[in-house]
Design an enzyme around this catalytic site. Structure first.
Site, PDB file in Angstrom:
ATOM      1  N   ARG A 149       9.497  -3.747  -8.082  1.00  0.00           N
ATOM      2  CA  ARG A 149       8.084  -3.676  -8.466  1.00  0.00           C
ATOM      3  C   ARG A 149       7.507  -2.386  -7.909  1.00  0.00           C
ATOM      4  O   ARG A 149       7.659  -2.098  -6.717  1.00  0.00           O
ATOM      5  CB  ARG A 149       7.297  -4.858  -7.897  1.00  0.00           C
ATOM      6  CG  ARG A 149       7.858  -6.206  -8.270  1.00  0.00           C
ATOM      7  CD  ARG A 149       6.879  -7.301  -8.007  1.00  0.00           C
ATOM      8  NE  ARG A 149       5.848  -7.263  -9.012  1.00  0.00           N
ATOM      9  CZ  ARG A 149       5.974  -7.785 -10.232  1.00  0.00           C
ATOM     10  NH1 ARG A 149       7.070  -8.397 -10.583  1.00  0.00           N
ATOM     11  NH2 ARG A 149       5.002  -7.702 -11.099  1.00  0.00           N
ATOM     12  N   GLU A 203       3.802   8.879   5.749  1.00  0.00           N
ATOM     13  CA  GLU A 203       2.685   9.461   4.990  1.00  0.00           C
ATOM     14  C   GLU A 203       2.970  10.926   4.717  1.00  0.00           C
ATOM     15  O   GLU A 203       3.447  11.654   5.597  1.00  0.00           O
ATOM     16  CB  GLU A 203       1.377   9.301   5.768  1.00  0.00           C
ATOM     17  CG  GLU A 203       0.798   7.911   5.603  1.00  0.00           C
ATOM     18  CD  GLU A 203      -0.507   7.713   6.375  1.00  0.00           C
ATOM     19  OE1 GLU A 203      -1.017   8.684   6.946  1.00  0.00           O
ATOM     20  OE2 GLU A 203      -0.983   6.573   6.401  1.00  0.00           O
TER      21      GLU A 203
END
Ligand code: DSN
Length: 406
Positions: free
Chosen positions: A228, A48
């Protein structure tokens, strides 16, 4: 793989992908390197934050991977700022909207039937629920964008954001005209280039960043031929900061670093002469494919294509629905998607059209001649409109692709 059930299904899907002719305009076949990165141990890592500013330890190598993805992406789009963390195109749009808008603000995007995307303000999408959305249509006669009518609508509606870009539009989008419209109404301008990203990188479509578009969003898996995922670009430093905050922590947690590594690889692959040649072929193939339909008497929306896709109005041309056309082609090992056409009277789940695209089969090596031969078979299947006849075309369809599998 120990899980035999999943392994079995993956192998089945592998065979399907090899044996079927893939004409879904938003799909492609990635390189072995992209696949390897997506399946790599990078999936184990939480990261993160952004390179050199993480909320987790041990991100030394992850930082270098993500920075490479950012730098390569900036290079191929000639952009000043890039965010590579969006998990998908929809989340790239969601992140960009959060950066630019407050809930309840007005947005204007292309309608679904004219070729826009769900996330451009369609009522069932969060974009249509969190913001006041109004759709613009293509011209009822030409089915192309009519910048005068879009301007007139924007002057009335006064949106804070205009979204340009599409999922089923086969003509060049004039970013300069959209910029003028946005300037006249004081709106931000966002270009969703998910479909044509590869064309932009290979100079087969103008780059929205050259025309002062504020924000560009895209997927990475269509004509860009990566994994993707989503990306966001801008040349505006203030917006770049807002975008980074919106993506994380605004709408996402940990980035998918295995996918980001695969994105970096795809951006590197796109920065080559071979990729430019591939995209040129994608467009030449689409042109030949669409022209053959026209030669055979079918109605192609806008009467041709400038890019990698086009729509055939199968209702007018063959008196069948898009759903029926999709089902018939599947019987002959050809995969397409039914698609609404401009001002379609049928719902998206039935639709009056079929969308055809050339990126995947061009990756497999198909040329214009192959697409022309295939069009003749498809035209016969639609005209005959008979399940058994469609089943019998499998052999001929396989024959066209055979040389590429030997
Ligand atoms: N972008 C859509 C498509 O073109 O298939 C899917 O969301």
């Amino acid at each position: 793989m120990k899980d035999q059930k999943i392994l079995h299904l993956i192998n089945k899907e592998k065979t399907r992908q090899r044996e079927y002719v893939e004409l879904i305009a938003s799909e492609n076949y990635v390189s072995a390197d992209v696949l390897e990165a997506v399946g790599s141990i990078l999936t184990n890592k939480y990261a993160e934050g952004y390179p050199n500013a993480r909320y987790y330890g041990g991100c030394e190598f992850i930082d270098q991977i993500e920075q490479l993805a950012i730098d390569r992406l900036k290079k191929i789009f000639n952009a000043k700022f890039a965010n590579v963390q969006s998990h998908s195109g929809s989340q790239a749009n969601q992140g960009a909207y959060m950066a630019l808008l407050n809930p309840g603000d007005k947005i204007m995007g292309m309608s679904l039937t004219s070729g826009g995307h769900l996330t451009h303000g369609f009522k069932v999408s969060s974009s249509g629920q969190f913001y006041q959305a109004q759709a613009y249509e293509v011209d009822p006669k030409t089915h192309e964008l009519n910048y005068e009518t879009i301007l007139a609508q924007a002057l009335k509606f006064k949106p804070k954001l205009i979204i340009c870009g599409a999922s089923a539009y086969s003509r060049i989008i004039d970013w300069g005209e959209f910029r003028k419209i946005a300037d006249k109404v004081g709106a931000y301008l966002l270009a969703d280039v998910a479909h044509i990203a590869g064309l932009i990188v290979a100079d087969q479509h103008p780059n929205p960043l050259d025309f002062g578009v504020d924000v560009v969003t895209s997927t990475t898996h269509k004509t860009l031929r990566g994994p993707r995922g989503g990306i966001i670009l801008t040349n505006n430093e203030e917006l770049a900061k807002k975008i980074d905050k919106a993506v994380f922590p605004g709408i996402q947690g940990g980035p998918l670093e295995h996918v980001i590594a695969a994105k970096a690889i795809a951006f590197g692959e796109a920065d080559t002469k071979e990729f430019n040649q591939y995209i040129e072929n994608v467009c030449l193939n689409a042109g030949a494919f669409a022209n053959e339909f026209i030669n055979l008497g079918a109605k192609v929306i806008t009467n041709g294509t400038d890019n990698h896709l086009f729509l055939v109005d199968v209702k007018t041309s063959y008196d069948i629905t898009g759903q029926r056309a999709e089902d018939l082609l599947l019987r002959a090992n050809i995969v397409v998607n039914k698609n609404t056409i401009p001002f379609d009277k049928l719902s998206p789940s039935i639709a009056s059209g079929v969308r055809f695209g050339t990126p995947a089969m061009t990756t497999m090596g198909w040329n214009q001649d192959d697409f022309i031969k295939l069009t003749v078979i498809i035209d016969k299947i639609f005209k005959t409109n008979d399940n058994k006849f469609a089943d019998l075309q499998k052999g001929q369809v396989k024959e066209i692709g055979k040389k590429y599998h030997e």
